[in-house]
Design a protein around this motif. Structure first.
Motif, PDB file in Angstrom:
ATOM      1  N   ALA A 185     -45.741   3.764  91.846  1.00 65.07           N
ATOM      2  CA  ALA A 185     -46.427   3.445  90.591  1.00 65.07           C
ATOM      3  C   ALA A 185     -47.798   4.115  90.546  1.00 65.07           C
ATOM      4  CB  ALA A 185     -46.583   1.929  90.446  1.00 65.07           C
ATOM      5  N   ARG A 186     -48.535   4.038  91.632  1.00 65.79           N
ATOM      6  CA  ARG A 186     -49.868   4.661  91.648  1.00 65.79           C
ATOM      7  C   ARG A 186     -49.749   6.170  91.530  1.00 65.79           C
ATOM      8  NH1 ARG A 186     -51.968   1.041  96.597  1.00 65.79           N
ATOM      9  NH2 ARG A 186     -52.517  -0.856  95.441  1.00 65.79           N
ATOM     10  N   HIS A 187     -48.725   6.693  92.141  1.00 68.24           N
ATOM     11  CA  HIS A 187     -48.519   8.141  92.084  1.00 68.24           C
ATOM     12  C   HIS A 187     -48.252   8.600  90.650  1.00 68.24           C
ATOM     13  CE1 HIS A 187     -45.984  11.830  92.463  1.00 68.24           C
ATOM     14  NE2 HIS A 187     -46.962  12.164  93.272  1.00 68.24           N
ATOM     15  N   VAL A 188     -47.382   7.876  89.979  1.00 65.02           N
ATOM     16  CA  VAL A 188     -47.077   8.215  88.585  1.00 65.02           C
ATOM     17  C   VAL A 188     -48.332   8.090  87.735  1.00 65.02           C
ATOM     18  CG1 VAL A 188     -45.780   7.520  86.540  1.00 65.02           C
ATOM     19  CG2 VAL A 188     -44.648   7.577  88.767  1.00 65.02           C
ATOM     20  N   ARG A 189     -49.048   7.005  87.961  1.00 67.78           N
ATOM     21  CA  ARG A 189     -50.265   6.817  87.185  1.00 67.78           C
ATOM     22  C   ARG A 189     -51.247   7.960  87.401  1.00 67.78           C
ATOM     23  NH1 ARG A 189     -55.062   3.348  85.565  1.00 67.78           N
ATOM     24  NH2 ARG A 189     -56.410   3.738  87.322  1.00 67.78           N
ATOM     25  N   SER A 201     -48.682  11.976  78.808  1.00 68.40           N
ATOM     26  CA  SER A 201     -48.045  10.769  78.281  1.00 68.40           C
ATOM     27  C   SER A 201     -47.657  10.964  76.821  1.00 68.40           C
ATOM     28  CB  SER A 201     -48.974   9.560  78.444  1.00 68.40           C
ATOM     29  OG  SER A 201     -50.209   9.792  77.821  1.00 68.40           O
ATOM     30  N   SER A 202     -48.516  11.622  76.056  1.00 66.49           N
ATOM     31  CA  SER A 202     -48.146  11.887  74.664  1.00 66.49           C
ATOM     32  C   SER A 202     -46.852  12.679  74.602  1.00 66.49           C
ATOM     33  CB  SER A 202     -49.235  12.698  73.954  1.00 66.49           C
ATOM     34  OG  SER A 202     -50.488  12.131  74.156  1.00 66.49           O
ATOM     35  N   GLU A 203     -46.758  13.661  75.443  1.00 60.71           N
ATOM     36  CA  GLU A 203     -45.603  14.549  75.386  1.00 60.71           C
ATOM     37  C   GLU A 203     -44.343  13.869  75.905  1.00 60.71           C
ATOM     38  OE1 GLU A 203     -44.433  17.219  73.434  1.00 60.71           O
ATOM     39  OE2 GLU A 203     -46.573  16.809  73.508  1.00 60.71           O
ATOM     40  N   ALA A 251     -49.210   1.127  80.542  1.00 61.01           N
ATOM     41  CA  ALA A 251     -50.578   0.833  80.956  1.00 61.01           C
ATOM     42  C   ALA A 251     -51.452   2.078  80.870  1.00 61.01           C
ATOM     43  CB  ALA A 251     -50.586   0.280  82.380  1.00 61.01           C
ATOM     44  N   VAL A 252     -50.908   3.199  81.317  1.00 57.21           N
ATOM     45  CA  VAL A 252     -51.694   4.430  81.268  1.00 57.21           C
ATOM     46  C   VAL A 252     -51.908   4.875  79.830  1.00 57.21           C
ATOM     47  CG1 VAL A 252     -51.774   6.852  81.911  1.00 57.21           C
ATOM     48  CG2 VAL A 252     -50.940   5.166  83.542  1.00 57.21           C
ATOM     49  N   ALA A 253     -50.869   4.746  79.013  1.00 60.42           N
ATOM     50  CA  ALA A 253     -50.996   5.145  77.610  1.00 60.42           C
ATOM     51  C   ALA A 253     -52.121   4.354  76.951  1.00 60.42           C
ATOM     52  CB  ALA A 253     -49.676   4.917  76.874  1.00 60.42           C
ATOM     53  N   ARG A 254     -52.192   3.067  77.261  1.00 60.95           N
ATOM     54  CA  ARG A 254     -53.247   2.229  76.695  1.00 60.95           C
ATOM     55  C   ARG A 254     -54.624   2.724  77.144  1.00 60.95           C
ATOM     56  NH1 ARG A 254     -54.596  -1.122  80.482  1.00 60.95           N
ATOM     57  NH2 ARG A 254     -52.823  -2.545  80.471  1.00 60.95           N
ATOM     58  N   GLU A 307     -58.356  -1.968  88.201  1.00 62.42           N
ATOM     59  CA  GLU A 307     -58.114  -3.386  88.456  1.00 62.42           C
ATOM     60  C   GLU A 307     -57.113  -3.947  87.467  1.00 62.42           C
ATOM     61  OE1 GLU A 307     -61.638  -5.865  89.007  1.00 62.42           O
ATOM     62  OE2 GLU A 307     -62.765  -4.029  89.465  1.00 62.42           O
ATOM     63  N   ARG A 308     -57.275  -3.597  86.202  1.00 61.75           N
ATOM     64  CA  ARG A 308     -56.328  -4.076  85.193  1.00 61.75           C
ATOM     65  C   ARG A 308     -54.932  -3.577  85.525  1.00 61.75           C
ATOM     66  NH1 ARG A 308     -57.944  -3.517  79.167  1.00 61.75           N
ATOM     67  NH2 ARG A 308     -57.983  -1.275  79.559  1.00 61.75           N
ATOM     68  N   PHE A 309     -54.876  -2.309  85.940  1.00 64.03           N
ATOM     69  CA  PHE A 309     -53.581  -1.742  86.292  1.00 64.03           C
ATOM     70  C   PHE A 309     -52.954  -2.500  87.454  1.00 64.03           C
ATOM     71  CE2 PHE A 309     -51.169   1.210  89.013  1.00 64.03           C
ATOM     72  CZ  PHE A 309     -50.161   1.563  88.132  1.00 64.03           C
ATOM     73  N   GLU A 310     -53.754  -2.757  88.471  1.00 58.19           N
ATOM     74  CA  GLU A 310     -53.231  -3.426  89.657  1.00 58.19           C
ATOM     75  C   GLU A 310     -52.813  -4.863  89.341  1.00 58.19           C
ATOM     76  OE1 GLU A 310     -52.596  -2.118  92.568  1.00 58.19           O
ATOM     77  OE2 GLU A 310     -53.464  -0.134  92.219  1.00 58.19           O
TER      78      GLU A 310
END
Lengths: 240, 240
Positions: free
Chosen positions: B102-106, B116-118, B164-167, B219-222
DNA sequence: GCCGTTTGCGAACACCGTATCCATAGAGGA
DNA sequence: TCCTCTATGGATACGGTGTTCGCAAACGGC
């Protein structure tokens, strides 16, 4: 007005004062409605200012009297579709309510396939978007009085919903772009997938394709949502 | 012939303008690399075929000898960035490994804000994307031998990460598009937010803005990731 | 009825992705 | 060494795009 001309260049689109049309002018709502109709029916690629103007039997340049540009039109479209269905009623049961909110958001995203694309890279701060967020926060407040925790909970659920829908929509969008029917598209992808699997370099992926039963999108969505809510419940318990 | 007709008559043969010398071929990797560099530095809006060609000192039409079109170029860009960092090593501890994935993707999504848009509206089926998925499935297989369940687990985690990343990226992207600095942008939004809050129509949102301490994005992500993994653990226990 | 303002919009501009077509460079045979 | 052939680079053109400019027509207040 002279007032608005003096304001900083970046007055936010949602709070800008809109002038009323003198005659049977298009008006912002009509423009937005027409644009949404085009995007729903033919995809974002077909949405051009000229096209919107044509659908409204108006000149292209006239649109710019009501909308600053394509970008602002997109922002207004987003807020419009978020307001087309009222937020779901709340029961006070946080889990049921957050489930309802999640399903509601998902339904909106699915109803307008262009929405998720547009939402990546664009914060939704319109009145209707904020209403949705407010309702979600209310639902989460039944779980905890801690607003920071509630906010984190809401953000987590929304992140999952968005990601899940984006994943489901991706294939559909690609197929639509290719112009093929669903079967044709599947057939065009199949040989490539088979080649990938036969390469032996992706054993788990191969196993998934061969053995995993692929559930309906709703079921996959509900599974993930249940996971997220389970986790939230556990975390909220631990915190209190 | 046509050349000399266009030139003034007095230009002598040896001073006639000669065709530009042939340049070295760009090759697909060079094209993709240049495109990624442009998108990273200036955003997707600045990425045009002409721009890529210019950066490579080549003619625009030449790119089409190596790439079918802009759309294909984008697909290649996606797979290229997913392959630029090898997948994280696995330990056999499913929770640690899925966290790592997950962290890697993020990290990848954050490194390339256009990604992410694409990725919304485009299934990632390239070799590198499939490698990532395969690794994730391997990680989940330590939790359960049921490939269907493992696939659902991986999809759930990936959906959350993407959302989460998109946000997180949305605001940054909007700011970049506006051309303002971070402070300027914040200042331009503030009055609108205050107006919204003062309207009293969004009490929970107001409470959030006023009272909630906004944690760092990580932190929010985690927090959300922990929720998702907690839920998965609970569900996997129940199933076995 | 007039006048200042608001409104609609034709035309133009600067780009975009892409298809066509041709001159040429380079390879291979004579 | 020369010639032919083909693969390649790229100029040019076409039909789109978002957006701006400037002007004529319509409107509201006087």
């Amino acid at each position: 007005m002279a007032d608005s001309a003096k304001e900083p260049a970046h007055v936010l689109v949602w709070s800008k004062e809109r002038r009323a049309p003198r005659r049977q002018a298009p008006s912002v709502e009509q423009i937005v409605r027409a644009a949404i109709a085009i995007a729903d029916a033919e995809g974002l690629a077909a949405l051009s200012m000229r096209r919107v103007a044509a659908d409204l039997d108006s000149g292209t340049a006239s649109l710019y009297r009501y909308v600053a540009g394509r970008d602002e039109l997109l922002d207004l479209m987003i807020d419009a579709v978020e307001g087309e269905t009222g937020p779901p009623p709340l029961s006070g049961d946080w889990r049921a309510d957050l489930t309802g909110v999640a399903r509601h958001v998902r339904a909106t995203l699915l109803r307008h396939p262009w929405l998720s694309s547009e939402l990546t890279g664009r914060p939704a701060l319109g009145a209707n978007s904020l209403r949705q967020q407010d309702v979600a926060l209310t639902a989460a407040s039944a779980l905890t009085p801690d607003i920071t925790l509630a906010a984190n909970v809401v953000d987590t659920v929304r992140a999952y919903v968005f990601g899940a829908v984006a994943r489901d929509l991706a294939e559909e969008q690609a197929q639509r772009r290719s112009g093929l029917t669903e079967d044709q598209w599947r057939e065009s992808v199949a040989p490539y997938i088979r080649e990938v699997i036969d390469s032996g370099a992706y054993p788990q992926f191969a196993r998934r394709v061969a053995e995993a039963e692929d559930a309906a999108p709703e079921e996959r969505f509900e599974f993930g949502l249940a996971c997220v809510l389970d986790g939230i419940a556990a975390r909220a318990d631990a915190a209190s």
